[in-house]
Design a protein around this motif. Structure first.
Motif, PDB file in Angstrom:
ATOM      1  N   ALA A   1      38.953  41.188  45.763  1.00  0.00           N
ATOM      2  CA  ALA A   1      40.077  40.271  45.674  1.00  0.00           C
ATOM      3  C   ALA A   1      39.697  38.954  44.994  1.00  0.00           C
ATOM      4  O   ALA A   1      38.540  38.539  44.983  1.00  0.00           O
ATOM      5  CB  ALA A   1      40.642  40.006  47.065  1.00  0.00           C
ATOM      6  N   ASP A   2      40.708  38.284  44.460  1.00  0.00           N
ATOM      7  CA  ASP A   2      40.492  37.117  43.599  1.00  0.00           C
ATOM      8  C   ASP A   2      39.726  35.991  44.271  1.00  0.00           C
ATOM      9  O   ASP A   2      38.816  35.402  43.675  1.00  0.00           O
ATOM     10  CB  ASP A   2      41.835  36.597  43.067  1.00  0.00           C
ATOM     11  N   SER A   3      40.078  35.646  45.512  1.00  0.00           N
ATOM     12  CA  SER A   3      39.401  34.525  46.161  1.00  0.00           C
ATOM     13  C   SER A   3      37.930  34.825  46.401  1.00  0.00           C
ATOM     14  O   SER A   3      37.077  33.921  46.333  1.00  0.00           O
ATOM     15  CB  SER A   3      40.095  34.165  47.478  1.00  0.00           C
ATOM     16  N   PHE A   4      37.602  36.079  46.670  1.00  0.00           N
ATOM     17  CA  PHE A   4      36.205  36.457  46.865  1.00  0.00           C
ATOM     18  C   PHE A   4      35.448  36.495  45.543  1.00  0.00           C
ATOM     19  O   PHE A   4      34.245  36.227  45.512  1.00  0.00           O
ATOM     20  CB  PHE A   4      36.118  37.804  47.581  1.00  0.00           C
ATOM     21  N   VAL A   5      36.134  36.821  44.461  1.00  0.00           N
ATOM     22  CA  VAL A   5      35.508  36.767  43.137  1.00  0.00           C
ATOM     23  C   VAL A   5      35.112  35.326  42.822  1.00  0.00           C
ATOM     24  O   VAL A   5      33.982  35.041  42.412  1.00  0.00           O
ATOM     25  CB  VAL A   5      36.453  37.325  42.059  1.00  0.00           C
ATOM     26  N   LYS A   6      36.047  34.414  43.032  1.00  0.00           N
ATOM     27  CA  LYS A   6      35.786  32.999  42.756  1.00  0.00           C
ATOM     28  C   LYS A   6      34.636  32.482  43.614  1.00  0.00           C
ATOM     29  O   LYS A   6      33.709  31.828  43.113  1.00  0.00           O
ATOM     30  CB  LYS A   6      37.052  32.187  43.007  1.00  0.00           C
ATOM     31  N   TRP A   7      34.680  32.786  44.910  1.00  0.00           N
ATOM     32  CA  TRP A   7      33.652  32.273  45.823  1.00  0.00           C
ATOM     33  C   TRP A   7      32.276  32.837  45.500  1.00  0.00           C
ATOM     34  O   TRP A   7      31.293  32.092  45.391  1.00  0.00           O
ATOM     35  CB  TRP A   7      34.031  32.614  47.268  1.00  0.00           C
ATOM     36  N   SER A   8      32.183  34.151  45.340  1.00  0.00           N
ATOM     37  CA  SER A   8      30.869  34.763  45.134  1.00  0.00           C
ATOM     38  C   SER A   8      30.263  34.351  43.800  1.00  0.00           C
ATOM     39  O   SER A   8      29.053  34.072  43.719  1.00  0.00           O
ATOM     40  CB  SER A   8      30.962  36.291  45.229  1.00  0.00           C
ATOM     41  N   ALA A   9      31.081  34.282  42.750  1.00  0.00           N
ATOM     42  CA  ALA A   9      30.559  33.853  41.447  1.00  0.00           C
ATOM     43  C   ALA A   9      30.107  32.399  41.499  1.00  0.00           C
ATOM     44  O   ALA A   9      29.078  32.035  40.929  1.00  0.00           O
ATOM     45  CB  ALA A   9      31.629  34.046  40.368  1.00  0.00           C
ATOM     46  N   SER A  10      30.868  31.567  42.196  1.00  0.00           N
ATOM     47  CA  SER A  10      30.505  30.149  42.317  1.00  0.00           C
ATOM     48  C   SER A  10      29.239  29.978  43.141  1.00  0.00           C
ATOM     49  O   SER A  10      28.371  29.163  42.812  1.00  0.00           O
ATOM     50  CB  SER A  10      31.650  29.369  42.961  1.00  0.00           C
ATOM     51  N   LEU A  11      29.111  30.741  44.227  1.00  0.00           N
ATOM     52  CA  LEU A  11      27.931  30.628  45.086  1.00  0.00           C
ATOM     53  C   LEU A  11      26.674  31.043  44.330  1.00  0.00           C
ATOM     54  O   LEU A  11      25.651  30.343  44.364  1.00  0.00           O
ATOM     55  CB  LEU A  11      28.118  31.488  46.330  1.00  0.00           C
TER      56      LEU A  11
ATOM     57  N   THR B   1      42.019  44.408  44.058  1.00  0.00           N
ATOM     58  CA  THR B   1      41.098  43.955  43.010  1.00  0.00           C
ATOM     59  C   THR B   1      41.780  43.022  42.021  1.00  0.00           C
ATOM     60  O   THR B   1      42.890  43.280  41.555  1.00  0.00           O
ATOM     61  CB  THR B   1      40.493  45.152  42.273  1.00  0.00           C
ATOM     62  N   ALA B   2      41.102  41.929  41.708  1.00  0.00           N
ATOM     63  CA  ALA B   2      41.628  40.932  40.783  1.00  0.00           C
ATOM     64  C   ALA B   2      41.918  41.554  39.426  1.00  0.00           C
ATOM     65  O   ALA B   2      41.150  42.384  38.929  1.00  0.00           O
ATOM     66  CB  ALA B   2      40.612  39.798  40.629  1.00  0.00           C
ATOM     67  N   SER B   3      43.028  41.141  38.835  1.00  0.00           N
ATOM     68  CA  SER B   3      43.338  41.567  37.472  1.00  0.00           C
ATOM     69  C   SER B   3      42.366  40.892  36.509  1.00  0.00           C
ATOM     70  O   SER B   3      41.618  39.977  36.884  1.00  0.00           O
ATOM     71  CB  SER B   3      44.776  41.179  37.113  1.00  0.00           C
ATOM     72  N   VAL B   4      42.388  41.317  35.252  1.00  0.00           N
ATOM     73  CA  VAL B   4      41.512  40.706  34.248  1.00  0.00           C
ATOM     74  C   VAL B   4      41.827  39.224  34.106  1.00  0.00           C
ATOM     75  O   VAL B   4      40.925  38.387  33.982  1.00  0.00           O
ATOM     76  CB  VAL B   4      41.661  41.443  32.900  1.00  0.00           C
ATOM     77  N   GLU B   5      43.116  38.875  34.152  1.00  0.00           N
ATOM     78  CA  GLU B   5      43.498  37.476  34.035  1.00  0.00           C
ATOM     79  C   GLU B   5      43.059  36.686  35.268  1.00  0.00           C
ATOM     80  O   GLU B   5      42.565  35.552  35.154  1.00  0.00           O
ATOM     81  CB  GLU B   5      45.014  37.355  33.852  1.00  0.00           C
ATOM     82  N   GLN B   6      43.228  37.265  36.454  1.00  0.00           N
ATOM     83  CA  GLN B   6      42.744  36.602  37.672  1.00  0.00           C
ATOM     84  C   GLN B   6      41.227  36.442  37.637  1.00  0.00           C
ATOM     85  O   GLN B   6      40.693  35.424  38.069  1.00  0.00           O
ATOM     86  CB  GLN B   6      43.153  37.398  38.909  1.00  0.00           C
ATOM     87  N   GLN B   7      40.537  37.447  37.125  1.00  0.00           N
ATOM     88  CA  GLN B   7      39.083  37.370  37.001  1.00  0.00           C
ATOM     89  C   GLN B   7      38.692  36.225  36.085  1.00  0.00           C
ATOM     90  O   GLN B   7      37.778  35.450  36.403  1.00  0.00           O
ATOM     91  CB  GLN B   7      38.536  38.683  36.440  1.00  0.00           C
ATOM     92  N   ARG B   8      39.382  36.093  34.961  1.00  0.00           N
ATOM     93  CA  ARG B   8      39.069  35.018  34.019  1.00  0.00           C
ATOM     94  C   ARG B   8      39.245  33.647  34.687  1.00  0.00           C
ATOM     95  O   ARG B   8      38.401  32.755  34.554  1.00  0.00           O
ATOM     96  CB  ARG B   8      39.968  35.125  32.792  1.00  0.00           C
TER      97      ARG B   8
ATOM     98  N   SER C   1      48.656  34.317  42.244  1.00  0.00           N
ATOM     99  CA  SER C   1      48.923  35.588  41.564  1.00  0.00           C
ATOM    100  C   SER C   1      50.260  35.537  40.844  1.00  0.00           C
ATOM    101  O   SER C   1      51.221  34.943  41.331  1.00  0.00           O
ATOM    102  CB  SER C   1      48.909  36.752  42.571  1.00  0.00           C
ATOM    103  N   ARG C   2      50.290  36.177  39.683  1.00  0.00           N
ATOM    104  CA  ARG C   2      51.528  36.317  38.936  1.00  0.00           C
ATOM    105  C   ARG C   2      52.333  37.480  39.511  1.00  0.00           C
ATOM    106  O   ARG C   2      51.773  38.335  40.198  1.00  0.00           O
ATOM    107  CB  ARG C   2      51.219  36.584  37.455  1.00  0.00           C
ATOM    108  N   PRO C   3      53.615  37.533  39.224  1.00  0.00           N
ATOM    109  CA  PRO C   3      54.402  38.692  39.680  1.00  0.00           C
ATOM    110  C   PRO C   3      53.743  39.995  39.226  1.00  0.00           C
ATOM    111  O   PRO C   3      53.376  40.149  38.061  1.00  0.00           O
ATOM    112  CB  PRO C   3      55.764  38.473  39.004  1.00  0.00           C
TER     113      PRO C   3
END
Length: 463
Positions: free
Chosen positions: A15-25, A44-51, A250-252
């Motif tokens: 999920a997006d929030s975990f992607v942000k946190w783990s990459a930042s950590l 799972t985060a979309s490609v845009e959410q991942q970016r 998240s976008r629609p």
């Protein structure tokens, strides 16, 4: 360690929030080989959410591999990481822990939560009981999870990290910051209202936006969420010169970590002020032009404080564990809807900071703990902390897997488990809710920072 001897650390997330946190950590640790393994689930985060999530973390698109769950074990066998960081909701962490249990080369297993974790919840700890180390982000969290573990008999070593979004990157000039701290120190019980400087200063970017950090979980009631939407409209109408930015995750059509039952896009009027806008960009981007941030209990408040942006933590619906906002008691940040409209944002009391996410960096020793665990693992002196066997045997295991993977699980056992398990868990959930303590139990106990009963959010991982 650097070069060929550098430790390989893989964050496993969805999920997006975990992607942000783990990459930042992981981005905060020098001299390692870092990678992000995104396992395909309904969250799972979309490609845009991942970016958006990777923005500012130092991790690039080429550092990310997307795999189906069935291929995750093979990928990990081939890469043989020294450390894995399990970054997902509890059931995902347990599922990937089971995968790690089957590897021939067992890495050190680290787990954590992607933001403020007060109150410490029973499931958050229980699902991560097989980790070698649990990362927490404040002294208060460390105490809360230790106390919770003692109550439920689950002992997981903890270590302190700086919340990646709490690293100071302030727009605030030194003189302004000293003025804020001096005023707070002189008036320890007062609310400090952030005022714009009389003379514009070229070192600052224009900072006029009112940013609202939306949350999927709180408040739960549609009427309360509608009240927030109406407040944002009133704030936009009160000052047409400022933008009111509704920051969404998240976008629609996209998913996010938690299930949002009443999205703000559905609650805002079709015809709204031109200066009320919606943003799907990064929080850092939103804060770069923010005069203030409002939220109920989002970790964005910590990110704003780190950036020198004043905050209102909305208390119009109360202060309680079920609103996830008890962490702000004593901070000086709590405020009501009328103060949002008036733009009366605050900086936190200095006494609150050290115990709540802004401890000195020297006290963040989580990576030193990880290096010690790697040395023990290599010496064969670190016991394996395995995921406990499911009490219902193979069918229960299939239920766990299918609940996390959803349509990504194509096995017959998963289909059968869902057919049996979905109605059974609904009935069990209703039974448990009927047995909840009349007085609210630990969720209503303001004297502690942990909870024992299931959370009240009806936030199933199944989508």
């Amino acid at each position: 360690m650097t070069g060929s001897g550098a430790l390989m650390v893989v964050a496993i997330a969805d999920a997006d929030s975990f992607v942000k946190w783990s990459a930042s950590l992981l981005g905060s640790v020098p001299g390692i080989r870092r990678h992000l393994l995104l396992v395909q689930t309904p969250l799972t985060a979309s490609v845009e959410q991942q970016r958006t999530a990777l923005s500012g973390t130092g991790m690039l698109a080429e550092d990310v591999t997307r795999v189906a769950f069935a291929r995750a074990a093979g990928w990990l066998e081939g890469q043989r990481p020294d450390v894995v960081l399990l970054a997902g909701r509890g059931p995902f962490v347990r599922l990937m822990g089971r995968v790690i249990d089957g590897l021939t080369h067992r890495p050190v297993v680290v787990a954590g939560l992607p933001g403020m974790a007060i109150p410490a919840q029973r499931g958050a700890l229980d699902y991560r009981r097989h980790a070698d180390l649990l990362v927490v982000h404040s002294h208060r969290e460390q105490r809360a999870f230790t106390e919770l573990g003692e109550r439920i008999g689950v002992q997981v070593p903890t270590a302190l990290a700086t919340l990646p979004f709490a690293r100071t990157r302030s727009r605030m000039l030194v003189g302004d910051r000293m003025q804020v701290l001096a005023a707070d120190a002189a008036r320890p019980t007062a609310t400090l209202v952030a005022e714009r400087p009389e003379q514009p200063r070229s070192v600052r970017m224009p900072a006029t936006d009112l940013v609202f950090a939306a949350q999927a979980l709180v408040p739960v009631a549609r009427a309360e969420r509608a009240e927030i939407a109406a407040t944002l409209v009133r704030a936009a109408e009160a000052d047409p010169r400022r933008r009111v930015v509704v920051k969404l995750r998240s976008r629609p059509g996209e998913t996010e970590t938690h299930l949002e039952r009443d999205p703000y896009l559905d609650l805002l009027p079709a015809r709204r002020p031109d200066n009320l806008v919606v943003s799907y960009g990064s929080m850092a981007q939103a804060l770069s032009t923010a005069a203030g941030l409002v939220t109920v209990s989002s970790t964005a408040a910590v990110e704003a404080v780190a950036s020198g942006v004043p905050v209102i933590a909305l208390d119009s619906f109360g202060v309680s564990k079920s609103l996830l906002n008890t962490v702000f008691v004593g901070s000086g940040l709590l405020g009501g809807r009328s103060e949002v409209v008036a733009g009366r944002f605050r900086h936190p009391h200095p006494a609150w900071l050290r115990d709540n996410y802004f401890h000195p960096s020297a006290e963040s020793t989580w990576w030193q703990h990880v290096e010690q665990l790697v040395a023990l693992r290599r010496a064969g002196a670190l016991p394996h902390r395995r995921v406990p066997e499911a009490r219902g045997g193979a069918l229960h295991e299939a239920w766990h897997r299918a609940s996390v993977l959803g349509s990504e699980d194509q096995t017959l056992s998963g289909t059968a488990a869902l057919a049996v398990g979905v109605p059974a868990t609904r009935a069990l959930g209703a039974l448990r809710r009927g047995r909840q303590p009349v007085d609210g139990g630990t969720w209503a106990d303001a004297s502690t920072d942990f909870t024992l009963e299931p959370n009240p959010f009806h936030d199933s991982i199944r989508r």
